[in-house]
Design a protein around this motif. Sequence first.
Motif, PDB file in Angstrom:
ATOM      1  N   PRO A  74      12.162   2.021  61.966  1.00  0.00           N
ATOM      2  CA  PRO A  74      13.354   2.277  62.782  1.00  0.00           C
ATOM      3  C   PRO A  74      14.050   3.551  62.332  1.00  0.00           C
ATOM      4  CG  PRO A  74      13.763   0.517  61.208  1.00  0.00           C
ATOM      5  CD  PRO A  74      12.305   0.839  61.119  1.00  0.00           C
ATOM      6  N   ASN A 112      15.121   1.504  71.985  1.00  0.00           N
ATOM      7  CA  ASN A 112      16.414   1.133  71.398  1.00  0.00           C
ATOM      8  C   ASN A 112      16.854  -0.240  71.916  1.00  0.00           C
ATOM      9  OD1 ASN A 112      17.364   1.559  73.985  1.00  0.00           O
ATOM     10  ND2 ASN A 112      18.406   3.497  73.502  1.00  0.00           N
ATOM     11  N   THR A 172       8.818   3.893  70.496  1.00  0.00           N
ATOM     12  CA  THR A 172      10.026   3.316  69.916  1.00  0.00           C
ATOM     13  C   THR A 172      11.084   3.143  71.008  1.00  0.00           C
ATOM     14  OG1 THR A 172       9.602   4.282  67.746  1.00  0.00           O
ATOM     15  CG2 THR A 172      11.874   3.624  68.219  1.00  0.00           C
ATOM     16  N   GLU A 181      16.081  -1.723  67.098  1.00  0.00           N
ATOM     17  CA  GLU A 181      14.985  -0.954  67.694  1.00  0.00           C
ATOM     18  C   GLU A 181      13.710  -1.772  67.617  1.00  0.00           C
ATOM     19  OE1 GLU A 181      16.442   3.625  66.631  1.00  0.00           O
ATOM     20  OE2 GLU A 181      14.624   2.807  65.701  1.00  0.00           O
TER      21      GLU A 181
END
Length: 828
Positions: free
Chosen positions: A19, A817, A815, A774
Amino acid sequence: MDEEWVMVSPILDKDLWNPSSSSSKLNEAEKKDLKVKFKEEAKHWTDAIPIGNGCLGGMVWGGVLSETINLNEDTLWTGVPGNYSNPDAPNALSVVRKLVDDGNYADATKEAVKLSADPSDVYQLLGDINLEFDDNHATFDAKTYQRELDLDTATVKVNYSVGEVEFTREHFASYPDQVIVTKISATKSGSLSFTASLDSKLHHHSSVNSQNQIVMEGTCPGRRKPPTLFTENDSIPTGIKFSAFLDIKVSDGTGTITVLDEKKLKVEGCDWAVLLLVGASSFEGPFTKPEDSKRDPTSECSNVLKSLKDFSYAELYGRHVDDYQKLFNRCSLELSQSSSVEPSSTVTTAERVKSFKTDEDPSLIELLFQYGRYLLIACSRPGTQPANLQGIWNYKVEPAWDGAPHLNINLQMNYWPALSCNLHECQEPLFDYISSLSVTGSKTAKVNYEASGWVAHQVSDIWAKTSPDRGEAVWALWPMGGAWLCTHLWEHYTYTMNKEFLANKAYPLLEGCVSFLLDWLIEGKGGYLETNPSTSPEHMFIAPDGKPASVSYSTTMDMSIIKEVFNAIVSAAEVLGKSKTDVVQRVLKAQPRLYPTKIARDGSILEWAQDFEDPEVHHRHVSHLFGLFPGHTITVERTPDLCKAADFTLIKRGEEGPGWSTTWKAALWARLHNTEHAYRMVKHLFDLVDPDHESDYEGGLYANLFTAHPPFQIDANFGFCAAISEMLVQSTIKDLYLLPALPRDKWSHGSIKGLKARGNVTVSISWKEGDLHEFGLWFSKNTNLENSKGQNSTKRVHYRGTTITTKISHGKVYTFNKQLKCIKTASL
């Protein structure tokens, strides 16, 4: 270029994503160690520490004056291949079916005993390494004693001091070299002396050979006790032969090794000693009689030791750690409370278990989760036998429930974490075993039930026993064991998307299982296809006439498993282009006619086809909830009414029960997205069992973190891993559900890295203050994905009522959020 080559360790799943800011209170320098700790030597077997390489297992007691390492070899069983068919069964079956049709359930239950057969054979032990140390060890300083299992390296260490001399022992079981290794050392030169021997409770002979190696040779009983497969006039067949070699090397220039009594070795005045234990048997497969085996276990042991003679201890250790960590380090779990306090390094693991009810230390959850993954690696590797009722570890000639794999929950639970917890290779022995069951099971199906395909019942053994168990129908008569196992085949595909595995291994086994199920189903009332006779594992009911019974028709578990297997073969056929085959077409016609899951008058899920009176509402099995977990026919989104009924069913069943029941209930509550109850069941497992009074307990943990029925059964260790993973990630091939049952107040901060989801996706998540921070997604690079286009690359991600659809491609890490927005991509 003349630069030197440098070996670089492969990048593991958990290391591919981090993260943007740490969600944990701990940085890498402060990372908690994953160790099972003791302050004293073992007093009970469940205080000893397990090591294993899939084939060989050891239990390290850590005694100072006298050390014992209990040994196991996974192919040591009583008996010989059996005849798992009964030509008298069809007549008995007809009678039982008529009694069920007439509603005479108690009489059907009595008559069904004629369908039972012989019990399974019995898992045995190999023996013991016994080490006797000098009398001066009696003066050791108890305050200096430490014994621990380091999960990071799969190594047991024992330390203590005698005067100014510190003694250290290190133990590990190497998979690449198929050896159990022990190193004993002392800080003062020439101060290490001990006597070593090998012993066994089985019939055996020990001696020292010309290479100063202790050789133990023996034979397992050719039949179990009491005799069931043979009459008094029959000769006792030859059982499985076994051998074990113990080789000792000592420090150069100091120390001597001499022979005592022709069967012991005396080590004197050395700095260190390295012991190598190898073992083998004559077992050549479930269909070969031991007397016909061409394997020579003594030669095999000798050859293994010869192959290791040029390796130093450091090289053996390095090879072991490298092999182990490639599996173990794929997945990491880190949990913390907002006010989390690290446990003192002097606190034993047993003390931590004892205090969990009050401190609810989340780092102990981490430890037990990773301990389960450690145990699976230690007892089930490619080429070994599948994990049995005790994994691989057993010190009794007659272990509880014969140590046999039970197919009505226990064997399946052993492999629940293999896929989600990123250890898919550890499932290979299960698939090899299912292949063997399909061979013997085809004979049982044909002779006992006049059906095609193959069948397996409740209890099996190394000989791939598929016939019913001996005794009452409530446990013996359950022909759904093979079908439940076949759901693991389809699950393996959904996680790995390995089309080659599906075509070559899974589909033929599924097809054989389905062929039996289609023949087993018969025309019933109301136009439904029913199973008759049918039982709900190990649970009785009160029939309408007031009599206790266990045999009826179309129990909910029967129907749930059949629906799962039918769905699997239809889906598999679509992938492989086999949808037009006769078997699949018959399944498609049968599916709408399967007895539906129904809700009882009190609002719970019906366990039997009728709303019978339940004399034991808190029964340990929750078989009628199979469709919720591990099955997929009851889901929060598609069947809300059944989920409401499942919720009530679990409340009605209660929280008490053996360890495996506790962890199954935790996973069931997680599937319902019920955080509170899932965590309650997790917490319920943390009850320290006193081995001297274990009958006073239901479930719980022993001091070495083995889970209790009681006595010890390993299934709950694995069920715990699966339940934790279900609380954090759930999936279908298309869908991902993030943190569906996270106990936000208990584990307010944390991360899980390297979990697997269906569709060949690896998932890592971090959260803060109980809310998603995340998460990362990527396709696994290590398995054979069918393709990277179309549905398999499109995922629906769900979190707390929000859903997004995203496409992910091979070779990239994505990735997202907390708003489920992709904020970064990186190449693998």
